[in-house]
Motif scaffolding. Sequence first.
Motif, PDB file in Angstrom:
ATOM      1  N   ARG A 217       0.877  -1.176  -0.319  1.00 58.69           N
ATOM      2  CA  ARG A 217      -0.356   0.037  -0.590  1.00 58.69           C
ATOM      3  C   ARG A 217       0.875   1.340  -0.425  1.00 58.69           C
ATOM      4  NH1 ARG A 217      -5.385   1.961   1.522  1.00 58.69           N
ATOM      5  NH2 ARG A 217      -6.096  -0.599   2.133  1.00 58.69           N
ATOM      6  N   THR A 218       0.711   2.225  -1.038  1.00 57.24           N
ATOM      7  CA  THR A 218       1.485   3.838  -0.976  1.00 57.24           C
ATOM      8  C   THR A 218       1.248   4.388   0.482  1.00 57.24           C
ATOM      9  OG1 THR A 218      -0.495   4.806  -2.666  1.00 57.24           O
ATOM     10  CG2 THR A 218       1.407   3.620  -3.508  1.00 57.24           C
ATOM     11  N   PRO A 219       1.525   5.599   0.845  1.00 55.18           N
ATOM     12  CA  PRO A 219       1.276   6.418   1.628  1.00 55.18           C
ATOM     13  C   PRO A 219       0.294   6.941   0.759  1.00 55.18           C
ATOM     14  CG  PRO A 219       4.211   6.443   1.388  1.00 55.18           C
ATOM     15  CD  PRO A 219       2.731   5.886  -0.211  1.00 55.18           C
ATOM     16  N   ALA A 220      -0.624   8.142   1.513  1.00 52.48           N
ATOM     17  CA  ALA A 220      -2.111   8.065   1.356  1.00 52.48           C
ATOM     18  C   ALA A 220      -1.751  10.066   0.772  1.00 52.48           C
ATOM     19  CB  ALA A 220      -3.005   8.675   2.435  1.00 52.48           C
ATOM     20  N   ARG A 221      -2.875  10.045   0.292  1.00 54.98           N
ATOM     21  CA  ARG A 221      -2.463  11.746  -0.190  1.00 54.98           C
ATOM     22  C   ARG A 221      -3.701  12.645  -0.389  1.00 54.98           C
ATOM     23  NH1 ARG A 221      -2.355  16.651  -2.768  1.00 54.98           N
ATOM     24  NH2 ARG A 221      -0.654  17.007  -3.935  1.00 54.98           N
ATOM     25  N   THR A 222      -4.537  13.446   0.330  1.00 53.95           N
ATOM     26  CA  THR A 222      -5.751  14.496   0.252  1.00 53.95           C
ATOM     27  C   THR A 222      -5.527  15.529  -0.604  1.00 53.95           C
ATOM     28  OG1 THR A 222      -5.400  14.247   2.488  1.00 53.95           O
ATOM     29  CG2 THR A 222      -7.143  16.015   1.846  1.00 53.95           C
ATOM     30  N   ILE A 223      -6.321  15.165  -1.808  1.00 53.29           N
ATOM     31  CA  ILE A 223      -6.390  16.104  -2.690  1.00 53.29           C
ATOM     32  C   ILE A 223      -7.718  17.660  -2.450  1.00 53.29           C
ATOM     33  CG2 ILE A 223      -7.288  16.710  -5.213  1.00 53.29           C
ATOM     34  CD1 ILE A 223      -5.886  14.367  -5.218  1.00 53.29           C
ATOM     35  N   THR A 224      -6.421  18.284  -2.852  1.00 50.40           N
ATOM     36  CA  THR A 224      -6.930  20.263  -2.254  1.00 50.40           C
ATOM     37  C   THR A 224      -7.505  20.546  -2.609  1.00 50.40           C
ATOM     38  OG1 THR A 224      -5.091  21.075  -2.817  1.00 50.40           O
ATOM     39  CG2 THR A 224      -4.966  19.433  -0.301  1.00 50.40           C
ATOM     40  N   GLU A 225      -8.299  22.366  -3.229  1.00 50.35           N
ATOM     41  CA  GLU A 225      -9.206  22.847  -3.842  1.00 50.35           C
ATOM     42  C   GLU A 225      -7.894  23.628  -4.654  1.00 50.35           C
ATOM     43  OE1 GLU A 225     -12.025  24.949  -6.246  1.00 50.35           O
ATOM     44  OE2 GLU A 225     -12.088  23.581  -4.502  1.00 50.35           O
ATOM     45  N   THR A 226      -6.800  23.695  -4.205  1.00 52.33           N
ATOM     46  CA  THR A 226      -5.810  23.775  -5.467  1.00 52.33           C
ATOM     47  C   THR A 226      -5.199  23.574  -6.144  1.00 52.33           C
ATOM     48  OG1 THR A 226      -4.834  25.667  -2.842  1.00 52.33           O
ATOM     49  CG2 THR A 226      -3.081  25.369  -4.614  1.00 52.33           C
ATOM     50  N   ASP A 227      -5.024  21.341  -5.977  1.00 52.77           N
ATOM     51  CA  ASP A 227      -4.865  20.571  -6.650  1.00 52.77           C
ATOM     52  C   ASP A 227      -5.414  20.389  -7.974  1.00 52.77           C
ATOM     53  OD1 ASP A 227      -2.673  19.748  -5.042  1.00 52.77           O
ATOM     54  OD2 ASP A 227      -3.721  18.549  -3.975  1.00 52.77           O
ATOM     55  N   LEU A 228      -6.822  20.884  -7.449  1.00 53.71           N
ATOM     56  CA  LEU A 228      -7.672  20.694  -8.532  1.00 53.71           C
ATOM     57  C   LEU A 228      -7.785  21.920  -9.888  1.00 53.71           C
ATOM     58  CD1 LEU A 228     -10.478  19.770 -10.064  1.00 53.71           C
ATOM     59  CD2 LEU A 228     -12.022  20.983  -8.256  1.00 53.71           C
ATOM     60  N   VAL A 229      -7.247  23.006  -9.234  1.00 55.31           N
ATOM     61  CA  VAL A 229      -7.023  24.600 -10.085  1.00 55.31           C
ATOM     62  C   VAL A 229      -5.581  24.214 -10.789  1.00 55.31           C
ATOM     63  CG1 VAL A 229      -6.806  26.793 -10.022  1.00 55.31           C
ATOM     64  CG2 VAL A 229      -8.734  25.786  -8.421  1.00 55.31           C
ATOM     65  N   LEU A 230      -4.996  23.344 -10.230  1.00 58.72           N
ATOM     66  CA  LEU A 230      -3.787  23.761 -10.872  1.00 58.72           C
ATOM     67  C   LEU A 230      -3.609  22.615 -11.785  1.00 58.72           C
ATOM     68  CD1 LEU A 230      -0.976  23.965  -7.874  1.00 58.72           C
ATOM     69  CD2 LEU A 230      -2.140  25.646  -9.968  1.00 58.72           C
ATOM     70  N   PHE A 231      -4.457  21.717 -11.709  1.00 59.43           N
ATOM     71  CA  PHE A 231      -4.700  20.529 -12.316  1.00 59.43           C
ATOM     72  C   PHE A 231      -5.462  21.193 -13.427  1.00 59.43           C
ATOM     73  CE2 PHE A 231      -5.955  16.597 -14.428  1.00 59.43           C
ATOM     74  CZ  PHE A 231      -4.469  15.994 -14.468  1.00 59.43           C
ATOM     75  N   ARG A 232      -6.570  21.536 -13.183  1.00 58.76           N
ATOM     76  CA  ARG A 232      -7.394  21.798 -14.341  1.00 58.76           C
ATOM     77  C   ARG A 232      -6.247  22.973 -15.602  1.00 58.76           C
ATOM     78  NH1 ARG A 232     -11.430  24.281 -10.789  1.00 58.76           N
ATOM     79  NH2 ARG A 232     -10.873  26.101 -12.180  1.00 58.76           N
ATOM     80  N   GLN A 233      -5.491  23.710 -14.687  1.00 58.68           N
ATOM     81  CA  GLN A 233      -5.584  24.744 -15.451  1.00 58.68           C
ATOM     82  C   GLN A 233      -3.860  23.998 -17.002  1.00 58.68           C
ATOM     83  OE1 GLN A 233      -7.200  26.517 -15.423  1.00 58.68           O
ATOM     84  NE2 GLN A 233      -5.777  28.268 -15.721  1.00 58.68           N
ATOM     85  N   LEU A 234      -3.191  23.065 -15.918  1.00 59.05           N
ATOM     86  CA  LEU A 234      -2.170  22.360 -16.367  1.00 59.05           C
ATOM     87  C   LEU A 234      -2.126  21.579 -17.383  1.00 59.05           C
ATOM     88  CD1 LEU A 234       0.466  21.108 -16.488  1.00 59.05           C
ATOM     89  CD2 LEU A 234       0.571  19.305 -15.033  1.00 59.05           C
ATOM     90  N   VAL A 235      -3.675  20.865 -17.695  1.00 61.52           N
ATOM     91  CA  VAL A 235      -4.549  19.872 -18.599  1.00 61.52           C
ATOM     92  C   VAL A 235      -5.025  20.888 -19.605  1.00 61.52           C
ATOM     93  CG1 VAL A 235      -5.087  17.736 -18.928  1.00 61.52           C
ATOM     94  CG2 VAL A 235      -3.645  18.364 -16.869  1.00 61.52           C
ATOM     95  N   GLY A 236      -6.073  21.470 -18.935  1.00 61.50           N
ATOM     96  CA  GLY A 236      -6.983  22.063 -19.950  1.00 61.50           C
ATOM     97  C   GLY A 236      -8.322  21.564 -19.848  1.00 61.50           C
ATOM     98  N   VAL A 237      -8.587  20.988 -18.474  1.00 60.18           N
ATOM     99  CA  VAL A 237      -9.860  20.549 -19.106  1.00 60.18           C
ATOM    100  C   VAL A 237     -10.839  21.683 -17.689  1.00 60.18           C
ATOM    101  CG1 VAL A 237     -11.445  19.719 -16.561  1.00 60.18           C
ATOM    102  CG2 VAL A 237      -8.736  18.528 -17.911  1.00 60.18           C
ATOM    103  N   SER A 238     -11.989  22.450 -19.183  1.00 62.87           N
ATOM    104  CA  SER A 238     -12.806  23.600 -18.712  1.00 62.87           C
ATOM    105  C   SER A 238     -14.444  23.005 -18.834  1.00 62.87           C
ATOM    106  CB  SER A 238     -12.423  23.862 -19.760  1.00 62.87           C
ATOM    107  OG  SER A 238     -12.845  23.735 -20.851  1.00 62.87           O
ATOM    108  N   GLU A 239     -14.423  21.551 -18.349  1.00 61.67           N
ATOM    109  CA  GLU A 239     -15.715  21.086 -17.658  1.00 61.67           C
ATOM    110  C   GLU A 239     -16.502  21.203 -16.797  1.00 61.67           C
ATOM    111  OE1 GLU A 239     -18.966  18.269 -18.149  1.00 61.67           O
ATOM    112  OE2 GLU A 239     -17.653  18.727 -19.717  1.00 61.67           O
ATOM    113  N   PRO A 240     -18.290  22.369 -16.887  1.00 58.99           N
ATOM    114  CA  PRO A 240     -18.548  22.910 -15.680  1.00 58.99           C
ATOM    115  C   PRO A 240     -19.034  21.720 -14.151  1.00 58.99           C
ATOM    116  CG  PRO A 240     -19.495  23.221 -17.957  1.00 58.99           C
ATOM    117  CD  PRO A 240     -18.468  22.327 -18.185  1.00 58.99           C
ATOM    118  N   LEU A 241     -18.231  20.249 -15.096  1.00 59.20           N
ATOM    119  CA  LEU A 241     -18.551  19.488 -13.341  1.00 59.20           C
ATOM    120  C   LEU A 241     -17.774  19.507 -12.515  1.00 59.20           C
ATOM    121  CD1 LEU A 241     -18.964  16.012 -14.694  1.00 59.20           C
ATOM    122  CD2 LEU A 241     -20.214  16.803 -13.564  1.00 59.20           C
TER     123      LEU A 241
END
Length: 167
Positions: free
Chosen positions: A36-60
């Motif tokens: 089992r790997t260590p754990a990682r909590t996904i934050t709002e900042t993670d989501l915003v940065l990933f969306r910007q990096l990859v270009g995911v602009s889906e309203p969901l």
Amino acid sequence: MIGEEEKVMTAPAAGSVPPLVAGQTYQEMKVGSVFRTPARTITETDLVLFRQLVGVSEPLFMDAEHARSVGYTGRLIPGMMVFSYAEGLVLQTNVLHGTGMAFMQTDLSISAPVYVGDTLTVVVEVTESRPASRGNRGVVTTRNTVHNQRDEVVLTYNPVRLIRGGE
């Protein structure tokens, strides 16, 4: 002091220092072994940065009200982000450090939504390990199940990797 003698640290002879971290060879990746790997909590900042990096602009993934209107209960994380974070967690274990040669293929199944604030961990089970057709390398397949903080499986994938062999 250890007993009557002092422990003296000396520099190792040239060329005798092992690498800081060495991953497992394909021969060491035995079918049925699990970690089992260590754990990682996904934050709002993670989501915003990933969306910007990859270009995911889906309203969901950008509009919490829209996500709620179609039945989700929080800030939804894209499945491709869950997969990316899962792979990062696997690589952070150093199991593949210096031995991983190629990510050859995978299949992937998303079984539950992941939300901002969820904590992920990955359970990795070796399902196949065999020599490659040439060279000192092998093909290793694992079943990687991504769990949230409630130990619910949210994503499963089965990567096939080319891994160095032992000497």
